[in-house]
Design a protein around this motif. Structure first.
Motif, PDB file in Angstrom:
ATOM      1  N   UNK A   1       0.828  -1.207   0.000  1.00 22.03           N
ATOM      2  CA  UNK A   1       0.000   0.000   0.000  1.00 22.03           C
ATOM      3  C   UNK A   1       0.863   1.258   0.000  1.00 22.03           C
ATOM      4  N   UNK A   2       2.000   1.205   0.687  1.00 24.21           N
ATOM      5  CA  UNK A   2       2.918   2.345   0.654  1.00 24.21           C
ATOM      6  C   UNK A   2       3.406   2.595  -0.771  1.00 24.21           C
ATOM      7  N   UNK A   3       3.686   1.525  -1.502  1.00 27.49           N
ATOM      8  CA  UNK A   3       4.111   1.696  -2.886  1.00 27.49           C
ATOM      9  C   UNK A   3       3.046   2.350  -3.740  1.00 27.49           C
ATOM     10  N   UNK A   4       1.805   1.880  -3.597  1.00 30.55           N
ATOM     11  CA  UNK A   4       0.709   2.464  -4.375  1.00 30.55           C
ATOM     12  C   UNK A   4       0.525   3.938  -4.029  1.00 30.55           C
ATOM     13  N   UNK A   5       0.534   4.259  -2.737  1.00 31.60           N
ATOM     14  CA  UNK A   5       0.332   5.642  -2.317  1.00 31.60           C
ATOM     15  C   UNK A   5       1.452   6.549  -2.816  1.00 31.60           C
ATOM     16  N   UNK A   6       2.659   6.017  -2.933  1.00 30.90           N
ATOM     17  CA  UNK A   6       3.777   6.792  -3.463  1.00 30.90           C
ATOM     18  C   UNK A   6       3.476   7.290  -4.869  1.00 30.90           C
ATOM     19  N   UNK A   7       2.978   6.404  -5.700  1.00 29.06           N
ATOM     20  CA  UNK A   7       2.668   6.798  -7.078  1.00 29.06           C
ATOM     21  C   UNK A   7       1.473   7.750  -7.118  1.00 29.06           C
ATOM     22  N   UNK A   8       0.490   7.540  -6.251  1.00 30.46           N
ATOM     23  CA  UNK A   8      -0.653   8.458  -6.211  1.00 30.46           C
ATOM     24  C   UNK A   8      -0.193   9.887  -5.934  1.00 30.46           C
ATOM     25  N   UNK A   9       0.729  10.039  -4.996  1.00 25.89           N
ATOM     26  CA  UNK A   9       1.242  11.369  -4.668  1.00 25.89           C
ATOM     27  C   UNK A   9       2.055  11.937  -5.819  1.00 25.89           C
TER      28      UNK A   9
END
Length: 370
Positions: free
Chosen positions: A294-302
């Protein structure tokens, strides 16, 4: 170093790609399973950005470099990726590696959104070039210390290895426990084999043992030794760094790996976005996703939000950290200046202390939140 790019976008996108450099541990001695989950989240995020039209019509491309938990290798990767013209850096799981990468990114003027590493001092000096999604170690480990105190543990032993990360964690625990009447007993695993460590635990009447060591070894051997020692039947084993989160822990230890509390950074109840992304990550990984995915996904969202709004100029990206306001899988993401933290910090992601249920080791129990 290995590299890869994301799968082609499903919708037509024109123009040259916007490249993001990804630092991920994908080979030993790095924690490969954590790296695989981090990369899965990054790749899922990039795929969804491209399905939605990319970055103002340009495809987003992930350029992956394997750090193998080696700070020197990470620094070399940062130099290479900067030369390749990436708009920003993302990722890294290991704190000591992220510290080296962040310092180099700061020196080069290359924006770096750190996904998972928690060591408080990432750059050693205040910087505008680096932001972080994961909670600082001082925050998460204070929550863990409160859990220990609430559970009645005042004599806490820590099995340690030499590392800036483990040393920082020990300081946090001692600073939190000592004023409340607690005692932290350090046991050096370079000097004590698992059997000798068990003797120390019994002699010093510790009620909890925290594993501040690497996985699989010596963590697995220590757990087996403690579980097999009748003198230590009441000693609680803990792993604040999160080793029991991953399937390899379950496969290495079976039932012995249950009831070992650890930190993870997920909300008690997922949002609709978190539920959707969790399902997609599960399909991609063929197993339940960890918080690292989830941290990886949120990184790209930001990063996608920043790049769409402010373009690919590196200085403008760094300036935009303070204006980020993005819905992530685990809450609304905003960066701020936090006392004692030298980078822009999301303060704070949700923090849980959880363990694997002895009745069903594939199920996690939430023991404490903070």
């Amino acid at each position: 170093m290995n590299s890869s790019s994301t799968e082609p976008a499903q919708k037509r996108i024109d123009g040259s790609s916007v490249r993001i450099g990804a630092l991920v541990p994908l080979s030993p001695p790095g924690w490969v399973e954590a790296g695989r989950h981090l990369l899965a989240g990054l790749e899922l995020g990039v795929g969804e950005v491209n399905e939605a039209g990319g970055i103002v019509g340009r495809p987003l491309e992930l350029v992956v470099r394997d750090t193998a938990a080696d700070p020197r290798r990470a620094v070399a990767a940062v130099d290479e990726l900067a030369g390749l013209g990436v708009a920003a850096l993302a990722g890294e799981y290991h704190s000591v590696v992220a510290r080296a990468a962040a310092a180099r990114a700061d020196a080069l003027g290359l924006p770096f959104l750190c996904s998972s590493a928690v060591l408080d001092a990432l750059t050693g000096q205040p910087t505008e070039w680096v932001a972080r999604l994961a909670p600082a170690q001082s925050h998460g480990w204070r929550v863990y210390a409160e859990f220990l105190l609430g559970a009645g543990h005042s004599r806490v032993a820590v099995a340690t290895q030499e590392s800036a990360y483990w040393a920082a964690g020990t300081r946090v625990l001692r600073d939190r426990l000592t004023p409340r009447g607690g005692t932290v007993i350090e046991l050096d695993t370079h000097e004590l084999a698992p059997a000798a460590l068990c003797d120390e635990l019994a002699d010093r009447r510790a009620t909890a043992l925290l594993l501040l060591v690497g996985h699989p070894e010596p963590a697995v051997s220590i757990v087996k030794a403690v579980r097999g020692d009748r003198r230590l039947a009441e000693v609680v084993i803990g792993a604040p760094a999160g080793q029991p989160e991953f399937a390899a822990w379950r496969s290495s230890l079976g039932a012995d790996g249950a009831a070992i509390p650890f930190l993870r950074y997920l909300p008690e109840r997922p949002s609709p976005l978190g539920t959707r992304v969790g399902t997609a990550l599960h399909e991609r990984l063929a197993e339940a996703p960890s918080f690292v995915a989830f941290e990886g996904y949120d990184t790209i969202a930001v990063l996608a939000d920043v790049l769409r709004a402010h373009g690919t100029d590196r200085a403008r990206t760094a300036e935009a950290w303070a204006r980020v306001d993005v819905e992530g899988t685990r809450g609304r993401i905003r960066f701020s200046r936090t006392p004692g933290i030298d980078v822009r910090q999301w303060a704070w992601p949700p923090v849980q202390v959880v363990d694997r249920d002895p009745a069903d080791p594939d199920r996690f129990r939430i023991l404490h939140t903070g």
